[in-house]
Design a protein around this motif. Structure first.
Motif, short mmCIF file in Angstrom:
data_model
loop_
_atom_site.label_atom_id
_atom_site.label_comp_id
_atom_site.label_asym_id
_atom_site.label_seq_id
_atom_site.Cartn_x
_atom_site.Cartn_y
_atom_site.Cartn_z
N THR A 109 0.85 -1.19 0.00
CA THR A 109 0.00 0.00 0.00
C THR A 109 0.89 1.23 0.00
O THR A 109 2.02 1.19 0.48
CB THR A 109 -0.92 0.04 1.23
OG1 THR A 109 -0.11 0.07 2.42
CG2 THR A 109 -1.83 -1.17 1.28
N TYR A 110 0.38 2.31 -0.56
CA TYR A 110 1.13 3.56 -0.59
C TYR A 110 0.24 4.68 -0.09
O TYR A 110 -0.98 4.56 -0.04
CB TYR A 110 1.68 3.84 -1.98
CG TYR A 110 0.64 4.02 -3.08
CD1 TYR A 110 0.07 2.91 -3.72
CD2 TYR A 110 0.25 5.29 -3.49
CE1 TYR A 110 -0.86 3.07 -4.72
CE2 TYR A 110 -0.68 5.46 -4.50
CZ TYR A 110 -1.24 4.34 -5.11
OH TYR A 110 -2.17 4.50 -6.11
N SER A 111 0.87 5.78 0.28
CA SER A 111 0.10 6.85 0.92
C SER A 111 -0.10 8.07 0.04
O SER A 111 -1.09 8.78 0.19
CB SER A 111 0.80 7.29 2.22
OG SER A 111 2.11 7.80 1.93
N ASP A 112 0.82 8.32 -0.89
CA ASP A 112 0.78 9.54 -1.69
C ASP A 112 -0.02 9.32 -2.98
O ASP A 112 0.41 8.57 -3.85
CB ASP A 112 2.21 9.98 -2.01
CG ASP A 112 2.27 11.36 -2.66
OD1 ASP A 112 1.21 11.90 -3.04
OD2 ASP A 112 3.39 11.89 -2.78
N SER A 113 -1.15 9.98 -3.08
CA SER A 113 -2.00 9.79 -4.25
C SER A 113 -1.34 10.31 -5.53
O SER A 113 -1.80 10.00 -6.63
CB SER A 113 -3.35 10.49 -4.04
OG SER A 113 -3.16 11.86 -3.74
N ALA A 114 -0.27 11.09 -5.40
CA ALA A 114 0.45 11.58 -6.58
C ALA A 114 1.37 10.52 -7.18
O ALA A 114 1.84 10.67 -8.32
CB ALA A 114 1.27 12.82 -6.22
N SER A 115 1.62 9.45 -6.46
CA SER A 115 2.49 8.39 -6.99
C SER A 115 1.82 7.74 -8.20
O SER A 115 0.62 7.47 -8.19
CB SER A 115 2.77 7.34 -5.92
OG SER A 115 3.60 7.88 -4.91
N ASN A 116 2.60 7.53 -9.24
CA ASN A 116 2.03 6.97 -10.46
C ASN A 116 2.93 5.95 -11.13
O ASN A 116 2.74 5.58 -12.29
CB ASN A 116 1.66 8.08 -11.45
CG ASN A 116 2.80 9.05 -11.68
OD1 ASN A 116 3.97 8.72 -11.42
ND2 ASN A 116 2.49 10.23 -12.17
N TYR A 117 3.95 5.50 -10.41
CA TYR A 117 4.85 4.48 -10.97
C TYR A 117 5.18 3.49 -9.85
O TYR A 117 5.58 3.90 -8.76
CB TYR A 117 6.12 5.15 -11.49
CG TYR A 117 7.16 4.17 -11.97
CD1 TYR A 117 8.33 3.98 -11.25
CD2 TYR A 117 6.96 3.41 -13.12
CE1 TYR A 117 9.28 3.07 -11.66
CE2 TYR A 117 7.91 2.50 -13.54
CZ TYR A 117 9.06 2.33 -12.81
OH TYR A 117 10.00 1.43 -13.23
N PHE A 118 5.03 2.19 -10.15
CA PHE A 118 5.13 1.17 -9.11
C PHE A 118 5.95 -0.02 -9.63
O PHE A 118 5.42 -0.90 -10.30
CB PHE A 118 3.72 0.72 -8.68
CG PHE A 118 2.84 1.87 -8.31
CD1 PHE A 118 2.02 2.45 -9.26
CD2 PHE A 118 2.86 2.40 -7.03
CE1 PHE A 118 1.21 3.55 -8.94
CE2 PHE A 118 2.06 3.48 -6.69
CZ PHE A 118 1.23 4.06 -7.64
#
Lengths: 114, 112
Positions: free
Chosen positions: B24-33
């Motif tokens: 899970t991640y917290s920053d909604s701006a993240s767009n690469y995984f």
């Protein structure tokens, strides 16, 4: 072609001594990262260089840690007055910007502080 | 800043079965995984990645799924083989800021 290289591969030092770890990124890669990996732990971000921009030092754990990147290529991570808790594997990675994200890791330097 | 949580920390599966690792991640701006695999004594290597404009990506026996609404993504390995034994790290980042935040890793052991 040549990958990311790091030296030395192993370093044993006494508490209180300074150490320098070197990273040679892949030629042409503009981004360079340092991570710390303690035994059985994850990848702790330390510092990030991108081209000529000011480095992102937000991960450095204390002011005993510093890093330089000369000429946009080779980087040196310096740890002053080493402590036993600094013992870990220090990994360097580089990537080619402009939309290509993959980070290529070096083999790491295993630092042991006695 | 971004915070990435990864579960489980250790996972053992019988050879031939499937393995699933979740992050899970917290920053909604993240767009690469991306997902990295680190075999014992070796350096981490990228095995698969996904961008936020797709929900699933497959590459032979491995697949990654992404749920942007819930802010979680998963790695699926099917028909596991002994050579899949390794530590797997998930990570998250955003374009324009190439710094990746890594999860704490999952040690996967395939039981022959």
């Amino acid at each position: 072609g040549a990958g990311v290289s790091q030296s030395p591969s192993n370093k044993v030092t006494e508490k209180g001594k300074d150490v320098e770890l070197r990273c040679d990124p892949i030629s042409g890669h503009t981004a360079l990262y340092w991570y710390r990996q303690s035994l059985g732990q994850g990848l702790e971000f330390l510092i990030y260089f991108q081209g000529n921009s000011a480095p992102d030092k937000s991960g450095l754990p204390s002011d005993r840690f510093s890093a330089e990147r000369t000429g946009g290529s080779v980087s040196t991570l310096t740890i002053q007055r080493t402590q036993q808790e600094d013992s870990a594997v220090y990994l360097c990675a580089s990537s080619f910007r402009q939309g290509r994200w993959e980070q290529f890791f070096g083999p790491g330097t295993r630092l042991t502080v006695l | 800043g971004e915070n990435v949580e990864q579960h489980p920390s250790t996972l053992s599966v019988q050879e031939g079965d499937s393995a699933v690792i979740k992050c899970t991640y917290s920053d909604s701006a993240s767009n690469y995984f991306p997902w990295y695999k680190q075999e014992l004594g070796k350096r981490p290597q990228l095995i698969i990645d996904i961008r936020s404009n797709v929900g699933e990506k497959k590459d032979q026996r491995i697949a990654v799924t992404l749920n942007k609404t819930a802010k979680h993504f998963s790695l699926h390995i099917t028909e596991t083989q002994p050579e899949d034994s390794a530590v797997y790290f998930c990570a998250a980042g955003s374009f324009g800021n190439e710094k990746l935040t890594f999860g704490t890793g999952t040690r996967l052991t395939i039981i022959p």
